[in-house]
Enzyme design. Sequence first.
Site, mmCIF file in Angstrom:
data_model
loop_
_atom_site.group_PDB
_atom_site.id
_atom_site.type_symbol
_atom_site.label_atom_id
_atom_site.label_comp_id
_atom_site.label_asym_id
_atom_site.label_seq_id
_atom_site.Cartn_x
_atom_site.Cartn_y
_atom_site.Cartn_z
ATOM 1 N N GLY A 43 -71.207 96.970 66.023
ATOM 2 C CA GLY A 43 -71.219 96.703 64.585
ATOM 3 C C GLY A 43 -70.100 97.422 63.856
ATOM 4 N N CYS A 44 -69.826 98.651 64.263
ATOM 5 C CA CYS A 44 -68.782 99.440 63.606
ATOM 6 C C CYS A 44 -67.397 98.882 63.904
ATOM 7 C CB CYS A 44 -68.880 100.904 64.031
ATOM 8 S SG CYS A 44 -70.445 101.653 63.516
ATOM 9 N N THR A 45 -67.209 98.396 65.130
ATOM 10 C CA THR A 45 -65.936 97.783 65.487
ATOM 11 C C THR A 45 -65.731 96.498 64.687
ATOM 12 O OG1 THR A 45 -65.976 98.744 67.693
ATOM 13 C CG2 THR A 45 -64.584 96.794 67.380
#
Length: 154
Positions: A43-45
Amino acid sequence: MTSEGDQLPKFSLDADDGTVVTRDSLAGKNAIIYFYPKDDTSGCTKEACDFRDALPRFGKIDAVVIGVSPDNIESHRKFKKKHQLPFLLLSDPDHELANAFGVWKEKSMYGRKYMGIERTTVIVDKKGRVARIFPKVKVPGHVEEVEKVVRALG
């Protein structure tokens, strides 16, 4: 806790490029500060790459993008290089800025409780005021929402 309409709190955090970013260093700029849980997770990527891809549009509306997580500088550098992120990543290991916005919270996964970042984006106007806070961000479509708000700031 910092709310919409408040002045951005004072802070001093190390950036992946070796500089130190403070409230004063953001003066006169629209700033998009996005809090994310961990470098190089799915999700952060996705969120970082969405901001990366939108950055040319943010530049046209005079806005800087800054990512903040508790990860250390070396982790940020690897993440940034791997995904060619053209904006600063700040290390907040003591949760200084995360606590100021109330995004360092108890979370739960598979019945296990732990402390972590609640994905949140903060938009700060050129006068240093918090113009908008997006809590509990869902990544798909989020960057487009942020862009609309920043465009309205002028």
